[in-house]
Design an enzyme around this catalytic site. Structure first.
Site, PDB file in Angstrom:
ATOM      1  N   GLY A  12       5.281 -14.084  34.364  1.00 45.18           N
ATOM      2  CA  GLY A  12       4.776 -12.793  34.182  1.00 45.18           C
ATOM      3  C   GLY A  12       5.536 -12.594  32.667  1.00 45.18           C
ATOM      4  N   ASN A  14       5.551 -13.128  29.564  1.00 44.94           N
ATOM      5  CA  ASN A  14       4.238 -13.443  29.087  1.00 44.94           C
ATOM      6  C   ASN A  14       3.622 -11.220  28.451  1.00 44.94           C
ATOM      7  OD1 ASN A  14       4.065 -14.940  26.219  1.00 44.94           O
ATOM      8  ND2 ASN A  14       4.651 -16.144  28.010  1.00 44.94           N
ATOM      9  N   ASN A  99      -5.693 -17.162  24.441  1.00 45.96           N
ATOM     10  CA  ASN A  99      -4.749 -18.158  25.679  1.00 45.96           C
ATOM     11  C   ASN A  99      -3.647 -17.653  25.198  1.00 45.96           C
ATOM     12  OD1 ASN A  99      -4.042 -19.593  27.617  1.00 45.96           O
ATOM     13  ND2 ASN A  99      -4.052 -21.150  26.182  1.00 45.96           N
ATOM     14  N   HIS A 101      -0.920 -20.846  23.999  1.00 45.57           N
ATOM     15  CA  HIS A 101      -0.428 -22.668  24.484  1.00 45.57           C
ATOM     16  C   HIS A 101       1.262 -22.559  23.990  1.00 45.57           C
ATOM     17  CE1 HIS A 101      -1.082 -26.218  26.100  1.00 45.57           C
ATOM     18  NE2 HIS A 101      -0.609 -26.563  24.995  1.00 45.57           N
ATOM     19  N   ASP A 142      -8.129 -25.488  25.630  1.00 42.51           N
ATOM     20  CA  ASP A 142      -7.319 -25.275  24.270  1.00 42.51           C
ATOM     21  C   ASP A 142      -8.254 -25.340  22.935  1.00 42.51           C
ATOM     22  OD1 ASP A 142      -4.074 -26.867  26.090  1.00 42.51           O
ATOM     23  OD2 ASP A 142      -5.302 -24.015  25.855  1.00 42.51           O
ATOM     24  N   GLU A 171       6.427 -17.407  22.355  1.00 37.00           N
ATOM     25  CA  GLU A 171       4.976 -17.061  22.696  1.00 37.00           C
ATOM     26  C   GLU A 171       5.825 -15.244  22.724  1.00 37.00           C
ATOM     27  OE1 GLU A 171       4.377 -18.941  26.549  1.00 37.00           O
ATOM     28  OE2 GLU A 171       5.498 -20.389  25.840  1.00 37.00           O
TER      29      GLU A 171
HETATM   30  C1  GRF Z   1       4.169 -19.540  29.551  1.00 35.72           C
HETATM   31  O1  GRF Z   1       5.413 -21.266  29.369  1.00 35.72           O
HETATM   32  C2  GRF Z   1       2.969 -20.351  28.854  1.00 35.72           C
HETATM   33  O2  GRF Z   1       2.860 -20.741  27.901  1.00 35.72           O
HETATM   34  C3  GRF Z   1       1.775 -21.561  29.878  1.00 35.72           C
HETATM   35  O3  GRF Z   1       2.756 -20.781  30.597  1.00 35.72           O
HETATM   36  C4  GRF Z   1       4.714 -19.768  30.895  1.00 35.72           C
HETATM   37  C5  GRF Z   1       4.152 -18.960  31.508  1.00 35.72           C
HETATM   38  O4  GRF Z   1       4.432 -18.043  31.836  1.00 35.72           O
HETATM   39  N1  GRF Z   1       1.268 -20.761  29.714  1.00 35.72           N
HETATM   40  P1  GRF Z   1       4.993 -16.679  31.652  1.00 35.72           P
HETATM   41  O5  GRF Z   1       4.117 -16.054  33.286  1.00 35.72           O
HETATM   42  O6  GRF Z   1       4.087 -15.577  30.611  1.00 35.72           O
HETATM   43  O7  GRF Z   1       6.448 -16.106  31.771  1.00 35.72           O
END
Ligand code: GRF
Length: 197
Positions: A12, A14, A99, A101, A142, A171
């Site tokens: 989590g 992100n 999303n 990616h 995607d 990200e």
């Molecule tokens: C990230 O690398 C995201 O791009 C991918 O899975 C990972 C998730 O990381 N889809 P987090 O759970 O947000 O730390």
């Protein structure tokens, strides 16, 4: 106010970048709900620590849709969500689901390209640059309209992990910006391309 739901499967980080962003930036959106398809998802802890409603829902898109409606969700953000979204939910949230990616789409994306598999493929290919992409979610994995991308040099990396580390930082930078643009109604999709108004 755009009510946001964030779907997670793992640490989590992100989600955390979105939580931090909404604390320090003034935009017309707020995270109201976090849903994880794994009980162990640390994203549930991050939500609880920030008094955000959070639920564990596994392989039950009917229940997911119930929660999205109960919390009057306007925007769904997939933040490392490693599960396929049913057509029912996709149709309900067409151009209202985004999303992140961990590559520069259309490279290293589509079925099977998730998490570390993406960076393994980028490292094996010997790319000099990778990056991250925020896009609208469509029925093609995607394949939805691209909202934002950012590049990072990976010419000098020693392994795939280093690519992942550098891309994750990108990200965390672009997902909150894309969510803010959406919430402030600055995104328009025209013939498959995203225009920032
Ligand atoms: C990230 O690398 C995201 O791009 C991918 O899975 C990972 C998730 O990381 N889809 P987090 O759970 O947000 O730390």
């Amino acid at each position: 106010m755009v009510n946001i739901a964030v779907l997670v499967s793992g640490s989590g980080s992100n989600l955390q970048s979105l939580i931090d962003h909404q604390k320090t930036h003034d935009f017309d959106g707020e995270i109201k709900l976090v849903v994880a398809n794994k009980k162990s998802a640390y994203g549930l802890v991050r939500a609880a620590e920030n008094n955000i409603a959070n639920y564990y829902v596994r392989n039950d898109d009917h229940r997911l849709l119930e929660l999205l409606k109960e919390y009057k969700i306007d925007l769904v953000v997939l933040a490392g969500y490693l599960s396929v979204i049913s057509d029912e939910v996709l149709e309900e949230y067409e151009n209202k689901m985004i999303n992140i990616h961990p590559s520069l789409i259309p490279s290293f994306c589509g079925p099977g390209f998730y998490g570390h598999h993406v960076h393994d493929a980028a490292y094996a290919r010997g790319v000099h640059y990778s990056g991250a992409t925020v896009h609208f979610v469509s029925k093609v994995v995607d394949g939805g309209p691209i909202i934002m991308q950012e590049v990072v040099s990976v010419k000098d990396v020693k392994n795939a992990d280093e690519i992942g580390e550098r891309v994750l930082k990108v990200e965390h930078a672009i997902l909150p910006k894309a969510v803010e643009l959406y919430c402030d109604n600055k995104l328009e999709v025209k013939e498959g391309r995203v225009i920032i108004k």
